[in-house]
Design an enzyme around this catalytic site. Structure first.
Site, PDB file in Angstrom:
ATOM      1  CD  GLU A   6     101.251 -42.770  49.675  1.00 24.00           C
ATOM      2  OE1 GLU A   6     101.409 -42.909  48.439  1.00 24.00           O
ATOM      3  OE2 GLU A   6     101.036 -41.664  50.223  1.00 24.00           O
TER       4      GLU A   6
ATOM      5  NE  ARG B  90     107.720 -45.389  44.306  1.00 26.93           N
ATOM      6  CZ  ARG B  90     106.788 -44.465  44.521  1.00 26.93           C
ATOM      7  NH1 ARG B  90     105.913 -44.619  45.507  1.00 26.93           N
ATOM      8  NH2 ARG B  90     106.722 -43.382  43.777  1.00 26.93           N
TER       9      ARG B  90
ATOM     10  CG  ASP C   9     100.318 -37.134  51.345  1.00 29.75           C
ATOM     11  OD1 ASP C   9     101.068 -38.004  51.845  1.00 29.75           O
ATOM     12  OD2 ASP C   9      99.831 -37.258  50.201  1.00 29.75           O
TER      13      ASP C   9
ATOM     14  CB  SER D 123      96.473 -39.504  41.833  1.00 29.50           C
ATOM     15  OG  SER D 123      97.245 -40.500  42.450  1.00 29.50           O
ATOM     16  N   GLY D 124      99.628 -39.028  41.388  1.00 26.52           N
ATOM     17  CA  GLY D 124     100.784 -39.720  40.846  1.00 26.52           C
ATOM     18  C   GLY D 124     100.589 -41.221  40.874  1.00 26.52           C
TER      19      GLY D 124
ATOM     20  CG  ASN E 288     103.727 -36.203  44.370  1.00 23.06           C
ATOM     21  OD1 ASN E 288     103.616 -36.219  45.606  1.00 23.06           O
ATOM     22  ND2 ASN E 288     102.959 -36.969  43.607  1.00 23.06           N
TER      23      ASN E 288
ATOM     24  CG  ASP F   7      97.859 -36.815  46.572  1.00 25.85           C
ATOM     25  OD1 ASP F   7      98.139 -37.443  45.534  1.00 25.85           O
ATOM     26  OD2 ASP F   7      98.240 -37.154  47.704  1.00 25.85           O
TER      27      ASP F   7
ATOM     28  CG  ASP G  14      97.960 -43.101  46.557  1.00 27.07           C
ATOM     29  OD1 ASP G  14      97.083 -43.952  46.754  1.00 27.07           O
ATOM     30  OD2 ASP G  14      98.611 -43.020  45.494  1.00 27.07           O
TER      31      ASP G  14
END
Length: 297
Positions: free
Chosen positions: A97, A133, A244, A176-177, A247, A88, A90
């Site tokens: 983030e 967001r 972390d 990553s998201g 997701n 991941d 962030d």
């Protein structure tokens, strides 16, 4: 010995007394232990053991060392060094983030960070929360992303983790998201072979408030882990996944070594391995790398 308990503390802070406390805790519930192998003086040590399952050893050692800044990871001794790393970004490879920090450029960091926190703890659907967001950033100049990037810092140990695993033949992917604007830069800076993430849409130099579909979320992270493992011709037992947030949980649970890194409570509770005190170098020690083997960065 079939298993190894790895203890890692801040540099210079791991004592023989701590090692003995962990060893005694394992012996108290029926384990037999071998000769400790120090991976880094006063920082990381392997304790071979048998007669217990890894989760039993992990729980016993954590109980004995409660209150000490020591990370504990128990694994099978065979196949510790993984051939695929999925990470991941962030709050894992970078310290922040990035979407929250980008929102700071629009003066709405607190509002967006509150949603991020709930999404990362599994209280909200990730895809829906991301769309919400991003919608709040409609009209923000794209230059805000550059300003956010300038303030983004790498997590300690990130370069060493990737460089060392690459040097030993592992494929390293950032999944990553977050957004390609950031993952591309992080991947190049850290040395990942590739990056996979979402794309913020823009028009005439401003964000449109939309993200390209389909969104890379929880299911897509797991799918990416499985696809890359298949491409490498390896089983999931030869993979390492770290993250972390909620997701990340499916890929963490599927990987041979899945690590919750300074993770949200829901993730830390469900992951087989977790890092609560140290930096990303702990993931190298967990694979049996000695500090002297870490690649220079």
């Amino acid at each position: 010995m079939d298993h190894v308990l790895t203890l890692v503390a801040p540099r210079g802070a791991l004592s023989t007394a701590t090692l003995h406390a962990a060893r005694d805790a394992l012996a108290a519930i029926g384990a037999f232990t071998g000769t400790p192998d120090w991976l880094a003086e006063a920082e990381a040590v392997d304790l071979p053991f048998g007669g217990l399952a890894p989760d039993q050893a992990d729980a016993a050692a954590r109980g004995a060392l409660a209150g000490q800044p020591v990370d504990v990871i128990a694994l099978g001794a065979a196949g510790r060094r993984k051939r695929l790393l999925i990470a991941d970004m962030d709050s894992t490879i970078v310290t922040t983030e990035t979407l929250d920090e980008l929102a700071g450029q629009a003066g709405i960091k607190d509002r967006i960070a509150a949603i991020t926190k709930r999404a990362m703890n599994g209280e909200l659907d990730f895809e829906g929360a991301l769309r919400e967001r991003v919608g709040m950033l409609k009209g923000l100049p794209v230059e805000a992303m550059e300003r956010t990037w300038e303030e983004t810092a790498l997590m300690p140990g990130a370069r060493e983790l990737v460089a060392t695993m690459r040097a030993h033949g592992a494929r390293c992917a950032l999944v990553s998201g977050g957004f390609t604007f950031f993952t591309g830069r992080v991947a190049a800076l850290v040395g990942f072979h590739e990056h996979h993430s979402n794309t913020l849409l823009e028009d005439n130099g401003r964000l449109t408030g939309h993200v390209a579909e389909p969104i890379l979320g929880r299911n897509a992270k797991l799918a990416t882990l499985k696809r890359l493992a298949a491409e490498e011709g390896i089983g999931l037992d030869a993979t390492l996944a770290v993250g972390d947030g909620a997701n990340d949980l499916d890929m963490i649970q599927a990987a041979g070594l899945g690590v919750a890194y300074h993770a949200k409570p829901i993730v830390a509770a469900a992951a087989r391995a977790r890092v609560e005190h140290g930096d990303l170098r702990v993931l190298l020690f967990a694979q049996g790398y000695r500090a002297a083997e870490f690649a220079a960065t």
